[in-house]
Structures are given as structure tokens and as C-alpha cells.
Motif scaffolding. Structure first.
Motif, PDB file in Angstrom:
ATOM      1  N   GLY A 166      39.501   2.982  38.310  1.00  0.00           N
ATOM      2  CA  GLY A 166      38.718   4.179  38.579  1.00  0.00           C
ATOM      3  C   GLY A 166      39.468   5.271  39.324  1.00  0.00           C
ATOM      4  N   VAL A 167      40.754   5.059  39.557  1.00  0.00           N
ATOM      5  CA  VAL A 167      41.550   6.035  40.314  1.00  0.00           C
ATOM      6  C   VAL A 167      42.587   6.629  39.355  1.00  0.00           C
ATOM      7  CG1 VAL A 167      43.170   6.296  42.249  1.00  0.00           C
ATOM      8  CG2 VAL A 167      41.264   4.684  42.425  1.00  0.00           C
ATOM      9  N   PRO A 168      42.783   7.953  39.349  1.00  0.00           N
ATOM     10  CA  PRO A 168      43.850   8.480  38.496  1.00  0.00           C
ATOM     11  C   PRO A 168      45.185   7.819  38.856  1.00  0.00           C
ATOM     12  CG  PRO A 168      42.549  10.273  39.436  1.00  0.00           C
ATOM     13  CD  PRO A 168      42.093   9.006  40.109  1.00  0.00           C
ATOM     14  N   LEU A 169      45.967   7.525  37.834  1.00  0.00           N
ATOM     15  CA  LEU A 169      47.235   6.817  38.055  1.00  0.00           C
ATOM     16  C   LEU A 169      48.124   7.568  39.047  1.00  0.00           C
ATOM     17  CD1 LEU A 169      48.724   4.323  37.239  1.00  0.00           C
ATOM     18  CD2 LEU A 169      49.307   5.399  35.082  1.00  0.00           C
ATOM     19  N   ARG A 170      48.135   8.879  38.918  1.00  0.00           N
ATOM     20  CA  ARG A 170      48.957   9.702  39.815  1.00  0.00           C
ATOM     21  C   ARG A 170      48.555   9.463  41.274  1.00  0.00           C
ATOM     22  NH1 ARG A 170      53.674  12.610  39.279  1.00  0.00           N
ATOM     23  NH2 ARG A 170      53.024  13.386  37.257  1.00  0.00           N
ATOM     24  N   GLU A 171      47.263   9.241  41.478  1.00  0.00           N
ATOM     25  CA  GLU A 171      46.752   8.994  42.822  1.00  0.00           C
ATOM     26  C   GLU A 171      47.252   7.635  43.338  1.00  0.00           C
ATOM     27  OE1 GLU A 171      45.424  11.340  44.567  1.00  0.00           O
ATOM     28  OE2 GLU A 171      45.478   9.838  46.179  1.00  0.00           O
ATOM     29  N   SER A 172      47.253   6.627  42.452  1.00  0.00           N
ATOM     30  CA  SER A 172      47.790   5.304  42.850  1.00  0.00           C
ATOM     31  C   SER A 172      49.264   5.431  43.227  1.00  0.00           C
ATOM     32  CB  SER A 172      47.663   4.296  41.706  1.00  0.00           C
ATOM     33  OG  SER A 172      46.326   4.085  41.366  1.00  0.00           O
ATOM     34  N   VAL A 173      49.999   6.235  42.465  1.00  0.00           N
ATOM     35  CA  VAL A 173      51.423   6.422  42.754  1.00  0.00           C
ATOM     36  C   VAL A 173      51.591   7.121  44.108  1.00  0.00           C
ATOM     37  CG1 VAL A 173      53.530   7.619  41.999  1.00  0.00           C
ATOM     38  CG2 VAL A 173      52.117   6.405  40.324  1.00  0.00           C
ATOM     39  N   ARG A 174      50.758   8.126  44.334  1.00  0.00           N
ATOM     40  CA  ARG A 174      50.845   8.841  45.622  1.00  0.00           C
ATOM     41  C   ARG A 174      50.564   7.886  46.786  1.00  0.00           C
ATOM     42  NH1 ARG A 174      49.667  14.053  44.181  1.00  0.00           N
ATOM     43  NH2 ARG A 174      47.655  13.454  43.370  1.00  0.00           N
ATOM     44  N   ALA A 175      49.538   7.065  46.613  1.00  0.00           N
ATOM     45  CA  ALA A 175      49.169   6.120  47.685  1.00  0.00           C
ATOM     46  C   ALA A 175      50.300   5.112  47.934  1.00  0.00           C
ATOM     47  CB  ALA A 175      47.884   5.387  47.314  1.00  0.00           C
ATOM     48  N   TYR A 176      50.976   4.713  46.865  1.00  0.00           N
ATOM     49  CA  TYR A 176      52.071   3.738  47.021  1.00  0.00           C
ATOM     50  C   TYR A 176      53.267   4.389  47.717  1.00  0.00           C
ATOM     51  CZ  TYR A 176      54.059  -0.787  45.699  1.00  0.00           C
ATOM     52  OH  TYR A 176      54.591  -2.049  45.717  1.00  0.00           O
ATOM     53  N   HIS A 177      53.529   5.634  47.367  1.00  0.00           N
ATOM     54  CA  HIS A 177      54.586   6.365  48.084  1.00  0.00           C
ATOM     55  C   HIS A 177      54.259   6.451  49.573  1.00  0.00           C
ATOM     56  CE1 HIS A 177      57.697   7.855  45.414  1.00  0.00           C
ATOM     57  NE2 HIS A 177      56.783   7.999  44.465  1.00  0.00           N
ATOM     58  N   ALA A 178      52.991   6.657  49.875  1.00  0.00           N
ATOM     59  CA  ALA A 178      52.615   6.791  51.296  1.00  0.00           C
ATOM     60  C   ALA A 178      52.946   5.504  52.053  1.00  0.00           C
ATOM     61  CB  ALA A 178      51.127   7.126  51.408  1.00  0.00           C
ATOM     62  N   LYS A 179      52.880   4.359  51.360  1.00  0.00           N
ATOM     63  CA  LYS A 179      53.230   3.099  52.024  1.00  0.00           C
ATOM     64  C   LYS A 179      54.742   2.944  52.186  1.00  0.00           C
ATOM     65  CE  LYS A 179      49.415   0.558  49.862  1.00  0.00           C
ATOM     66  NZ  LYS A 179      48.975  -0.701  49.245  1.00  0.00           N
ATOM     67  N   ALA A 180      55.499   3.534  51.258  1.00  0.00           N
ATOM     68  CA  ALA A 180      56.942   3.255  51.194  1.00  0.00           C
ATOM     69  C   ALA A 180      57.806   4.321  51.849  1.00  0.00           C
ATOM     70  CB  ALA A 180      57.368   3.101  49.728  1.00  0.00           C
ATOM     71  N   ASP A 181      57.448   5.561  51.665  1.00  0.00           N
ATOM     72  CA  ASP A 181      58.367   6.636  52.028  1.00  0.00           C
ATOM     73  C   ASP A 181      58.708   6.601  53.517  1.00  0.00           C
ATOM     74  OD1 ASP A 181      58.174   7.258  49.388  1.00  0.00           O
ATOM     75  OD2 ASP A 181      57.057   9.125  49.648  1.00  0.00           O
ATOM     76  N   GLY A 182      59.980   6.635  53.814  1.00  0.00           N
ATOM     77  CA  GLY A 182      60.452   6.653  55.201  1.00  0.00           C
ATOM     78  C   GLY A 182      60.493   5.291  55.858  1.00  0.00           C
ATOM     79  N   ARG A 183      60.169   4.228  55.113  1.00  0.00           N
ATOM     80  CA  ARG A 183      60.078   2.904  55.743  1.00  0.00           C
ATOM     81  C   ARG A 183      61.079   1.888  55.186  1.00  0.00           C
ATOM     82  NH1 ARG A 183      54.772   4.711  55.496  1.00  0.00           N
ATOM     83  NH2 ARG A 183      53.729   4.750  57.506  1.00  0.00           N
ATOM     84  N   CYS A 184      61.946   2.312  54.290  1.00  0.00           N
ATOM     85  CA  CYS A 184      62.751   1.332  53.533  1.00  0.00           C
ATOM     86  C   CYS A 184      64.214   1.288  53.969  1.00  0.00           C
ATOM     87  CB  CYS A 184      62.683   1.661  52.039  1.00  0.00           C
ATOM     88  SG  CYS A 184      61.012   1.522  51.386  1.00  0.00           S
ATOM     89  N   TYR A 185      64.728   0.082  54.100  1.00  0.00           N
ATOM     90  CA  TYR A 185      66.154  -0.108  54.384  1.00  0.00           C
ATOM     91  C   TYR A 185      67.000   0.043  53.122  1.00  0.00           C
ATOM     92  CZ  TYR A 185      64.995  -1.893  59.013  1.00  0.00           C
ATOM     93  OH  TYR A 185      64.546  -2.006  60.309  1.00  0.00           O
ATOM     94  N   THR A 186      66.397  -0.247  51.975  1.00  0.00           N
ATOM     95  CA  THR A 186      67.102  -0.094  50.702  1.00  0.00           C
ATOM     96  C   THR A 186      66.496   1.088  49.958  1.00  0.00           C
ATOM     97  OG1 THR A 186      65.513  -1.440  49.483  1.00  0.00           O
ATOM     98  CG2 THR A 186      67.383  -2.612  50.502  1.00  0.00           C
ATOM     99  N   ASP A 187      67.168   1.517  48.911  1.00  0.00           N
ATOM    100  CA  ASP A 187      66.522   2.439  47.997  1.00  0.00           C
ATOM    101  C   ASP A 187      65.466   1.680  47.191  1.00  0.00           C
ATOM    102  OD1 ASP A 187      68.024   4.542  48.902  1.00  0.00           O
ATOM    103  OD2 ASP A 187      69.456   4.517  47.235  1.00  0.00           O
ATOM    104  N   VAL A 188      64.475   2.415  46.724  1.00  0.00           N
ATOM    105  CA  VAL A 188      63.395   1.790  45.954  1.00  0.00           C
ATOM    106  C   VAL A 188      63.088   2.655  44.740  1.00  0.00           C
ATOM    107  CG1 VAL A 188      62.287   0.691  47.957  1.00  0.00           C
ATOM    108  CG2 VAL A 188      61.524   2.955  47.233  1.00  0.00           C
ATOM    109  N   SER A 189      62.478   2.042  43.744  1.00  0.00           N
ATOM    110  CA  SER A 189      61.971   2.812  42.613  1.00  0.00           C
ATOM    111  C   SER A 189      60.817   2.030  42.009  1.00  0.00           C
ATOM    112  CB  SER A 189      63.086   3.041  41.584  1.00  0.00           C
ATOM    113  OG  SER A 189      62.642   3.946  40.600  1.00  0.00           O
ATOM    114  N   PHE A 190      59.747   2.709  41.694  1.00  0.00           N
ATOM    115  CA  PHE A 190      58.519   2.002  41.307  1.00  0.00           C
ATOM    116  C   PHE A 190      58.409   1.829  39.798  1.00  0.00           C
ATOM    117  CE2 PHE A 190      56.237   4.363  45.036  1.00  0.00           C
ATOM    118  CZ  PHE A 190      56.957   3.615  45.952  1.00  0.00           C
ATOM    119  N   HIS A 191      58.033   0.603  39.377  1.00  0.00           N
ATOM    120  CA  HIS A 191      57.424   0.396  38.064  1.00  0.00           C
ATOM    121  C   HIS A 191      55.916   0.648  38.235  1.00  0.00           C
ATOM    122  CE1 HIS A 191      60.891  -2.187  36.949  1.00  0.00           C
ATOM    123  NE2 HIS A 191      60.622  -2.986  37.952  1.00  0.00           N
ATOM    124  N   LEU A 192      55.235   0.784  37.120  1.00  0.00           N
ATOM    125  CA  LEU A 192      53.778   0.897  37.157  1.00  0.00           C
ATOM    126  C   LEU A 192      53.184  -0.359  36.522  1.00  0.00           C
ATOM    127  CD1 LEU A 192      53.627   4.574  35.841  1.00  0.00           C
ATOM    128  CD2 LEU A 192      53.714   3.808  38.218  1.00  0.00           C
TER     129      LEU A 192
END
Ligand code: DUC
Ligand code: ZN
Ligand code: ZN
Length: 464
Positions: free
Chosen positions: A99-125
Motif C-alpha cells: 500500500g506504499v508507493p515503491l519510491r516511498e519505501s526506497v526513501r524510508a530505507y535510505h533514511a535508515k542507511a544514509d550516514g550510518r554505513c562503514y561500507t558502501d551500500v546499494s539497494f536491490h528492491l
């Protein structure tokens, strides 16, 4: 003047091994050669092996996991364990929330990750609801923005797609040149067996393995390959656990289809017997597909050696054991059906394959690099920026002591779980120092770097 020079190491890539110094400037490899010149920092790698940093292209971090359940790792702890274990990039899954636009799920996941990672990251969907809006608009836009791979499930309540839906996802992937990954297990077989095991009172964690037999994986693997053949798309079959499913992939590849396979540490060093533990101890090993038997382990090694499997990932999917929000969720005591699926492995993946594979002579060091780094970069559109030791590549490097002997313990791994399923494994070889884009994040086994990892938009898969 370089920022950093790594001197005196034995450098291995997916194709070659040679002695050379590595010059790094602005996070990038800018020189390879003998006596290449002055640097602000010199790292002595004499007696060590210098390898591309590991890329773990199959991990789950802070993923919503059902009512009352919480994953053991956030992005800080998962990427901390990753870098301690020689990794420099990880690819977690962003789950499409209903029920959530996919773009919104991606934004929410970035909010969990951005600025918190020791490694580089890249998301699959993960595509759980392929509506016309999602397939026609949202996904193509996200692929253009660099989210170029997605996973579909053939099992699990709320996640399983019908064959028709998978075909629709594949048609869209063909248009956009995205890569489809599949979790291949037959949903109805699992539901039928789970109900009948429960009816017989067989509810302990060990029956998780009985509810998901190899035939359920083989059948779904064959079907997924057939759907990909019909759709004329490449397909990545993830977390393959046994000979029968492996042979389906081999046959498809022999017929010229672009079917790519992945296996994971649990299928090399665990078996279904590990689920037998007293009381709930077996829950520590509950993952899907389940670990199988010795012949399956042997088959997975053959798959790695013979390029039926081209990537080796952890499928890190961590739940704490002694925790009502983890493996000991109250409902899990009533039936294996409710035990959360997944085990930690992000920090242990590379040492296990190095020790069991390279040191024991099952694969050579170049194959190790291909399976743990280079092929991930090529498969998921990160090559040659990642997965290479070459001029112009990111200086993502792991410096290994090939002779260090240790007994694996959970404490070494620095993740957010309270156990490792690989406790007690004797390990030879360890990634002592790891650089992410030229910065030392782990030095001689001690975490010293900052959480400077970034999200990487990706290009098209080499297979697409
Ligand atoms: N599939 C995964 O890829 N990870 C954990 C559980 C699952 O079913
Ligand atoms: Zn899966
Ligand atoms: Zn997974």
C-alpha cells in the motif's frame, strides 16, 4: 605524492596474481608498480595478500520482518561486521511495503542507511505487489535511478508472486534491462507439508527442514528458469542449497540460457542436523532454503568450482537468538512455522570461503576473488569501479594474513546478533586491514574508520 601506498603485498584479482605496490589518491587506485614513490601513509603488506574488498550482494538489514520481530542489525552494526570481515560494499534489499508507493519505501530505507554505513551500500528492491502502476511507472523510474535489480519470491505469505506476476515482472525487466533475482521454493509444497507436520505434532525447529525439501526448491528453480527462458531475460537464482537445484541451473546454462547462480556459507558448512538441537537451539539455524546434507555441500562446492554458481553471498538475515523479538519469539515455541527465517553471516562469509575453499585447495585465490567480489560487481552493475584492482577503480581493498589461525567466535564478528551459526569453526586466514575508497576502516583487526559509506547507484548488469 600519493595519499597512501600499500607496499610489498601479493596482489590477486579475479584473473592474476602478482607482486606490486598500490598507489592511492583521492580514494582511487592511481598506480600499480614497483617502487612507485612517496606517500603520506605507507602500509606494509609484506607477507600479506591484497585483494579487492568483498562485495556481499545478498544481505538483509533492518528489513520489516513480521509482527513482533526485529532484525538484529541496523546499518551501523551490519556494515561494521561486514568491514571487519573484509567487505567494502554490501547490497541489501529494500522491501516494497504494501500500500506504499515503491519510491516511498526506497526513501524510508535510505533514511535508515544514509550516514550510518562503514561500507558502501546499494539497494536491490523486493517486489511484493507488482501492480500496473508499479510495473509501468515506479519501477522503470527507479531502474533509471540506479536500482537495477530486484528480487521476487515464489513462497511466503504476502511475498509470493504467481507465475503470471513473475512473467509480468520479467517483461518489465526485459524492457528496462534490470536483473531479476528469484527465491525459488514451491509455496504449495511448503504449505501442505507444514500443515501435515503440525498435525502430527512435529513442531520443533528441526521440522523446518522437513517442510522445505529439496524437491520444493528443484521444482521452483526449474519453473523460474522456464519463465525466464520464455521471457528472454537473464535470471539470478539466489541461495541455492543442493545438487538438484544446482543441476537445473547447470542444464539451463548448457542450453545457452543466461541463468546465474548464487550459494552461501550455510550450504557449505551446515546441514539439516544442525537444526536438531535440544529445546529451541535448532532455531539458530532456521533459514530458507534450509541447510541440507553432505552431498548437497559437495554439490555446492562443485557449483562454485565449475561456475554454475558465479557469486558467493552471505544471505545475512539476522535475528537474535535469546530474544522474544528474534528466534525465541513466543509463537516460534508453538511451531517452526513461526520461527523467523534467516541467519547472520555478513562478517563470516569471506573467512569461511577463504579457509574452507582456498586454504583447503578447493578453489584458487583468483576464483575466491571472482566469487566474493568481481562477479558481484559485474552482475550488479558496479564494475569496474568496484571489484577490481586496476587504475581508476575505487581503492576498496582487503589485506589478508593468509596464515592466521583462529577459532571463529561470535565476539569477533561485531554484528548485532547474539550468536553465530558458525561458532567454533577453525579458520585459517583473516582480512586484517580493510580500506574503503582509500580510507583505512579496519587496521590490524581494529575498527578505526568512520561511517563514510555512500549509496551507489548502479548501471546495467553485465548479464542483461
Ligand atoms: N530468503 C532470503 O533471501 N533470506 C532470508 C530468508 C529468505 O527466505
Ligand atoms: Zn530468499
Ligand atoms: Zn536473502
Amino acid at each position: 605524492m600519493f595519499d597512501t601506498v600499500i607496499k610489498g603485498g601479493r596482489v590477486s584479482t579475479a584473473s592474476d596474481t602478482f607482486g606490486c605496490d598500490i598507489g592511492i589518491r583521492d580514494g582511487v587506485i592511481v598506480a600499480l608498480g614497483a617502487e612507485i614513490g612517496e606517500a603520506r601513509e605507507v602500509i606494509d603488506a609484506t607477507g600479506r595478500w591484497v585483494l579487492p574488498g568483498g562485495i556481499d550482494s545478498h544481505v538483509h538489514i533492518a528489513q520489516p520482518s513480521g509482527e513482533g520481530l526485529v532484525m538484529a542489525d541496523d546499518f551501523e552494526s551490519a556494515t561494521r561486521s561486514a568491514v571487519m570481515g573484509g567487505n567494502t560494499t554490501v547490497l541489501p534489499f529494500c522491501l516494497q511495503e504494501s500500500g506504499v508507493p515503491l519510491r516511498e519505501s526506497v526513501r524510508a530505507y535510505h533514511a535508515k542507511a544514509d550516514g550510518r554505513c562503514y561500507t558502501d551500500v546499494s539497494f536491490h528492491l523486493i517486489i511484493s505487489d507488482p501492480t500496473p502502476q508499479v510495473l509501468g511507472q515506479e519501477l522503470p523510474a527507479l531502474v533509471r535511478d540506479g536500482y537495477t535489480s530486484f528480487k521476487v519470491f515464489m513462497t511466503y505469505e504476502g511475498l509470493a508472486l504467481s507465475d503470471r506476476q513473475i512473467l509480468e515482472v520479467m517483461a518489465m525487466a526485459r524492457e528496462t534491462r534490470a536483473l531479476v533475482m528469484v527465491h525459488a521454493e514451491n509455496y504449495d509444497i511448503i504449505r501442505f507439508l507444514t500443515d501435515s507436520l503440525e498435525a502430527q505434532g512435529k513442531t520443533a525447529p528441526r521440522h523446518h527442514a522437513d517442510s522445505r525439501p529439496m524437491i520444493a526448491e528443484r521444482e521452483a528453480t526449474h519453473r523460474a528458469i522456464s519463465l525466464a527462458e520464455l521471457s528472454e531475460v537473464p535470471l539470478m537464482v539466489v541461495h541455492v542449497s543442493n545438487r538438484e537445484a544446482m543441476e537445473e541451473i547447470r542444464r539451463a546454462r548448457q542450453r545457452g540460457l543466461k541463468i546465474i547462480g548464487e550459494t552461501c556459507p550455510q550450504y557449505l558448512v551446515l546441514t539439516a542436523q544442525d537444526l536438531d538441537g535440544l529445546n529451541m537451539e535448532g532455531a539458530k539455524y532456521v533459514c530458507s532454503p534450509p541447510p541440507r546434507d553432505r552431498d548437497s555441500q559437495e554439490a555446492c562446492w562443485q557449483g562454485l568450482q565449475q561456475d554454475v554458481f558465479s557469486v558467493f553471498s552471505s544471505d545475512h538475515c539476522p535475528f537474535r537468538y535469546d530474544d522474544p523479538q528474534g528466534k525465541l519469539t513466543p509463537k516460534g515455541r508453538t511451531s517452526f512455522r513461526w520461527v523467523p527465517n534467516g541467519i547472520p553471516g555478513i562478517g563470516a562469509r569471506l573467512p569461511i570461503l577463504f579457509s574452507e575453499g582456498v586454504v583447503k585447495g578447493r578453489i584458487d585465490i583468483n576464483r575466491f576473488v571472482a566469487l566474493t567480489s568481481t562477479n558481484h560487481a559485474k552482475t550488479y552493475g558496479l564494475y569496474p569501479r568496484k571489484g577490481a584492482i586496476a587504475i581508476g577503480a575505487d581503492a576498496d581493498l582487503a589485506i589478508w594474513d593468509p596464515e592466521r589461525r583462529q577459532t571463529l567466535t561470535h565476539a569477533m564478528l561485531r554484528d548485532g546478533s547474539d550468536y553465530t551459526p558458525y561458532e567454533g569453526l577453525e579458520i585459517v586466514g583473516w582480512p586484517m586491514t580493510t580500506l574503503v575508497r582509500g580510507r583505512v576502516v579496519v587496521r590490524e583487526g581494529v575498527l578505526e574508520g568512520a561511517r563514510d559509506g555512500v549509496h551507489l547507484p548502479r548501471g546495467v548488469s553485465a548479464h542483461a
